[in-house]
Design a protein around this motif. Structure first.
Motif, PDB file in Angstrom:
ATOM      1  N   PHE A  10      -7.879  10.099 -18.656  1.00  0.00           N
ATOM      2  CA  PHE A  10      -7.368   8.805 -19.131  1.00  0.00           C
ATOM      3  C   PHE A  10      -6.276   8.253 -18.224  1.00  0.00           C
ATOM      4  O   PHE A  10      -5.702   7.215 -18.533  1.00  0.00           O
ATOM      5  CB  PHE A  10      -6.832   8.944 -20.563  1.00  0.00           C
ATOM      6  CG  PHE A  10      -7.928   9.126 -21.565  1.00  0.00           C
ATOM      7  CD1 PHE A  10      -8.296   8.087 -22.415  1.00  0.00           C
ATOM      8  CD2 PHE A  10      -8.641  10.311 -21.638  1.00  0.00           C
ATOM      9  CE1 PHE A  10      -9.325   8.243 -23.314  1.00  0.00           C
ATOM     10  CE2 PHE A  10      -9.676  10.471 -22.545  1.00  0.00           C
ATOM     11  CZ  PHE A  10     -10.015   9.436 -23.386  1.00  0.00           C
ATOM     12  N   LEU A  11      -6.000   8.939 -17.141  1.00  0.00           N
ATOM     13  CA  LEU A  11      -4.953   8.510 -16.207  1.00  0.00           C
ATOM     14  C   LEU A  11      -5.590   8.397 -14.821  1.00  0.00           C
ATOM     15  O   LEU A  11      -5.483   9.295 -13.994  1.00  0.00           O
ATOM     16  CB  LEU A  11      -3.795   9.522 -16.230  1.00  0.00           C
ATOM     17  CG  LEU A  11      -3.064   9.609 -17.579  1.00  0.00           C
ATOM     18  CD1 LEU A  11      -2.203  10.870 -17.662  1.00  0.00           C
ATOM     19  CD2 LEU A  11      -2.213   8.362 -17.818  1.00  0.00           C
ATOM     20  N   PRO A  12      -6.308   7.291 -14.584  1.00  0.00           N
ATOM     21  CA  PRO A  12      -7.161   7.211 -13.381  1.00  0.00           C
ATOM     22  C   PRO A  12      -6.405   7.363 -12.061  1.00  0.00           C
ATOM     23  O   PRO A  12      -6.998   7.737 -11.065  1.00  0.00           O
ATOM     24  CB  PRO A  12      -7.826   5.831 -13.497  1.00  0.00           C
ATOM     25  CG  PRO A  12      -7.065   5.085 -14.549  1.00  0.00           C
ATOM     26  CD  PRO A  12      -6.434   6.110 -15.439  1.00  0.00           C
ATOM     27  N   VAL A  13      -5.085   7.094 -12.051  1.00  0.00           N
ATOM     28  CA  VAL A  13      -4.339   7.262 -10.800  1.00  0.00           C
ATOM     29  C   VAL A  13      -4.448   8.697 -10.294  1.00  0.00           C
ATOM     30  O   VAL A  13      -4.369   8.944  -9.081  1.00  0.00           O
ATOM     31  CB  VAL A  13      -2.850   6.850 -10.979  1.00  0.00           C
ATOM     32  CG1 VAL A  13      -2.092   7.835 -11.867  1.00  0.00           C
ATOM     33  CG2 VAL A  13      -2.150   6.693  -9.634  1.00  0.00           C
ATOM     34  N   LEU A  14      -4.686   9.653 -11.205  1.00  0.00           N
ATOM     35  CA  LEU A  14      -4.798  11.060 -10.796  1.00  0.00           C
ATOM     36  C   LEU A  14      -6.092  11.334 -10.034  1.00  0.00           C
ATOM     37  O   LEU A  14      -6.207  12.346  -9.345  1.00  0.00           O
ATOM     38  CB  LEU A  14      -4.711  11.972 -12.028  1.00  0.00           C
ATOM     39  CG  LEU A  14      -3.380  11.908 -12.779  1.00  0.00           C
ATOM     40  CD1 LEU A  14      -3.454  12.742 -14.056  1.00  0.00           C
ATOM     41  CD2 LEU A  14      -2.229  12.398 -11.904  1.00  0.00           C
TER      42      LEU A  14
ATOM     43  N   ALA B 117       2.413   1.737  -3.408  1.00  0.00           N
ATOM     44  CA  ALA B 117       1.357   2.312  -4.256  1.00  0.00           C
ATOM     45  C   ALA B 117       1.194   3.806  -3.959  1.00  0.00           C
ATOM     46  O   ALA B 117       1.037   4.627  -4.871  1.00  0.00           O
ATOM     47  CB  ALA B 117       0.034   1.577  -4.043  1.00  0.00           C
TER      48      ALA B 117
ATOM     49  N   GLY C 193       0.821  -1.209   0.000  1.00  0.00           N
ATOM     50  CA  GLY C 193       0.000   0.000   0.000  1.00  0.00           C
ATOM     51  C   GLY C 193       0.856   1.261   0.000  1.00  0.00           C
ATOM     52  O   GLY C 193       0.519   2.247  -0.657  1.00  0.00           O
TER      53      GLY C 193
ATOM     54  N   MET D 102       3.632  10.643  -6.486  1.00  0.00           N
ATOM     55  CA  MET D 102       4.527  11.159  -7.527  1.00  0.00           C
ATOM     56  C   MET D 102       3.723  11.494  -8.790  1.00  0.00           C
ATOM     57  O   MET D 102       3.893  12.565  -9.383  1.00  0.00           O
ATOM     58  CB  MET D 102       5.612  10.127  -7.866  1.00  0.00           C
ATOM     59  CG  MET D 102       6.682   9.982  -6.790  1.00  0.00           C
ATOM     60  SD  MET D 102       7.875   8.632  -7.174  1.00  0.00           S
ATOM     61  CE  MET D 102       8.684   9.308  -8.648  1.00  0.00           C
ATOM     62  N   ALA D 103       2.845  10.588  -9.189  1.00  0.00           N
ATOM     63  CA  ALA D 103       2.043  10.822 -10.397  1.00  0.00           C
ATOM     64  C   ALA D 103       1.273  12.134 -10.284  1.00  0.00           C
ATOM     65  O   ALA D 103       1.181  12.907 -11.252  1.00  0.00           O
ATOM     66  CB  ALA D 103       1.085   9.655 -10.622  1.00  0.00           C
TER      67      ALA D 103
ATOM     68  N   THR E  34       4.033   5.978  -5.562  1.00  0.00           N
ATOM     69  CA  THR E  34       3.905   6.194  -7.006  1.00  0.00           C
ATOM     70  C   THR E  34       2.677   7.046  -7.330  1.00  0.00           C
ATOM     71  O   THR E  34       2.708   7.883  -8.230  1.00  0.00           O
ATOM     72  CB  THR E  34       3.856   4.849  -7.762  1.00  0.00           C
ATOM     73  OG1 THR E  34       2.901   3.994  -7.150  1.00  0.00           O
ATOM     74  CG2 THR E  34       5.220   4.176  -7.715  1.00  0.00           C
ATOM     75  N   ARG E  35       1.593   6.866  -6.559  1.00  0.00           N
ATOM     76  CA  ARG E  35       0.395   7.690  -6.785  1.00  0.00           C
ATOM     77  C   ARG E  35       0.701   9.168  -6.491  1.00  0.00           C
ATOM     78  O   ARG E  35       0.326  10.058  -7.257  1.00  0.00           O
ATOM     79  CB  ARG E  35      -0.733   7.189  -5.875  1.00  0.00           C
ATOM     80  CG  ARG E  35      -2.057   7.877  -6.078  1.00  0.00           C
ATOM     81  CD  ARG E  35      -3.100   7.340  -5.091  1.00  0.00           C
ATOM     82  NE  ARG E  35      -2.860   7.801  -3.727  1.00  0.00           N
ATOM     83  CZ  ARG E  35      -2.632   7.009  -2.694  1.00  0.00           C
ATOM     84  NH1 ARG E  35      -2.634   5.691  -2.820  1.00  0.00           N
ATOM     85  NH2 ARG E  35      -2.407   7.527  -1.494  1.00  0.00           N
TER      86      ARG E  35
ATOM     87  N   GLN F 178       1.986  14.852  -8.938  1.00  0.00           N
ATOM     88  CA  GLN F 178       2.779  16.073  -9.126  1.00  0.00           C
ATOM     89  C   GLN F 178       2.671  16.571 -10.576  1.00  0.00           C
ATOM     90  O   GLN F 178       2.928  17.736 -10.844  1.00  0.00           O
ATOM     91  CB  GLN F 178       4.251  15.844  -8.741  1.00  0.00           C
ATOM     92  CG  GLN F 178       4.448  15.291  -7.343  1.00  0.00           C
ATOM     93  CD  GLN F 178       3.651  16.007  -6.272  1.00  0.00           C
ATOM     94  OE1 GLN F 178       3.734  17.235  -6.153  1.00  0.00           O
ATOM     95  NE2 GLN F 178       2.861  15.264  -5.497  1.00  0.00           N
TER      96      GLN F 178
ATOM     97  N   ASP G 105      -7.492   8.892  -7.967  1.00  0.00           N
ATOM     98  CA  ASP G 105      -7.542   8.074  -6.750  1.00  0.00           C
ATOM     99  C   ASP G 105      -7.333   8.968  -5.526  1.00  0.00           C
ATOM    100  O   ASP G 105      -6.543   9.911  -5.568  1.00  0.00           O
ATOM    101  CB  ASP G 105      -6.426   7.020  -6.760  1.00  0.00           C
ATOM    102  CG  ASP G 105      -6.738   5.849  -7.693  1.00  0.00           C
ATOM    103  OD1 ASP G 105      -7.927   5.648  -8.015  1.00  0.00           O
ATOM    104  OD2 ASP G 105      -5.791   5.148  -8.084  1.00  0.00           O
ATOM    105  N   ARG G 106      -8.044   8.625  -4.424  1.00  0.00           N
ATOM    106  CA  ARG G 106      -7.905   9.391  -3.177  1.00  0.00           C
ATOM    107  C   ARG G 106      -8.061  10.889  -3.416  1.00  0.00           C
ATOM    108  O   ARG G 106      -7.165  11.686  -3.120  1.00  0.00           O
ATOM    109  CB  ARG G 106      -6.537   9.127  -2.508  1.00  0.00           C
ATOM    110  CG  ARG G 106      -6.190   7.671  -2.365  1.00  0.00           C
ATOM    111  CD  ARG G 106      -6.731   7.087  -1.080  1.00  0.00           C
ATOM    112  NE  ARG G 106      -6.304   5.691  -1.029  1.00  0.00           N
ATOM    113  CZ  ARG G 106      -5.379   5.225  -0.205  1.00  0.00           C
ATOM    114  NH1 ARG G 106      -4.851   6.017   0.701  1.00  0.00           N
ATOM    115  NH2 ARG G 106      -5.037   3.954  -0.231  1.00  0.00           N
TER     116      ARG G 106
END
Lengths: 178, 178
Positions: B168-172, B148, B145, B154-155, B151-152, B157, B174-175
């Motif tokens: 198209f970049l779902p990690v952006l 994860a 976790g 960092m993404a 990297t989340r 930023q 998350d949370r």
């Protein structure tokens, strides 16, 4: 944070070693477990990243830099890797990804891109004009998002094993509907 | 997936090299950027994992294995690292984490735990009885976790830098409320 090409290249260069550290020689259940139907397991993610090296980021950068009359990107096939890698091992794919990524970053560095070139645009098939700078930023975020996915999906394989700890391990609740 | 001690130890052994590959010598803005107030940046995560090695997982396993009359865990201080590491470098912390983790896993392997021992219980200060097996599974999920999270965060930023790519970049996404 503003886009910076040198540090973006640095982050992109780390992904093969990160995935190697996380996944090389890991037992199959960790590699093949998913978080839901029609989602990627860690094996799929490595295949998807290989597809990106071969058909997405650098090919699209070339379209932009060619400055042709119709700088429209080819649509990207998110499931190309399924047929391509059906009989491959994860070890092979990790090596292949590392080689492709290293070659693509060598090429990128050799271009010695200027700020003016980074402002050139291509046409995304879905959302229209995007700059080369945005393309490279998306490449970085795409990598980091998929490393996050690998670790999140691995974590979820132990959802039952942690028993009463579930509410204290929020990664288990991320992407409830992946 | 059922809990397996050998493969859990394998996964735990990978975290220092994974974080080294992701973070060693990365420029400061990537290490210090957060995803919201009162959340961990990558530097904080490494400090938090060191705290876990020193005060959480193995100390709690010792309490369980001591089979005393009151196997209650000490509450865990999630912010111990803030004061502890205020003047340290990330490179130092990565090295320290690797050393502590290697020592703890050597100790864990030396115990040669049986299934009966893995079924022994301790008392968590919040949610009560938990088995040693659940404690070790939680250790694995906690590691994954936090990788994860690194990297989340960092993404995120590059959330602005990707422009129209955001959906198209779902990690952006998350949370959204981390």
């Amino acid at each position: 944070m503003d886009f910076d090409l040198a540090s973006s290249t640095d982050v992109l260069a780390r992904t093969p070693a990160t995935l190697q550290a996380l996944l090389a020689d890991l037992p199959e259940p960790w590699i093949r477990g998913r978080e839901g139907p029609d989602t990627f397991n860690p094996f799929d993610v490595v295949g998807h990243l290989i597809d990106g090296e071969e058909t997405d980021w650098i090919p699209r950068a070339r379209i932009i830099l060619a400055r042709g009359p119709d700088p429209r990107f080819e649509p990207y096939d998110r499931f190309r890797h399924r047929a391509r890698n059906a009989r491959r091992s994860l070890g092979e794919l990790l090596g292949e990804f590392a080689g492709l990524r290293a070659g693509n970053l060598d090429l990128l560095r050799s271009w010695k891109l200027t700020e003016a070139e980074l402002a050139l645009t291509g046409i995304h098939p879905t959302f229209g004009p995007v700059t080369l700078r945005q393309l490279f930023a998306a490449w970085v975020v795409h990598d980091l998002g998929h490393v996050a996915q690998v670790t999140r999906v691995m974590a979820k394989q132990y959802r039952d094993a942690v028993g009463p700890w579930v509410p204290f391990l929020p990664v288990l609740m991320d992407r409830v509907s992946p």
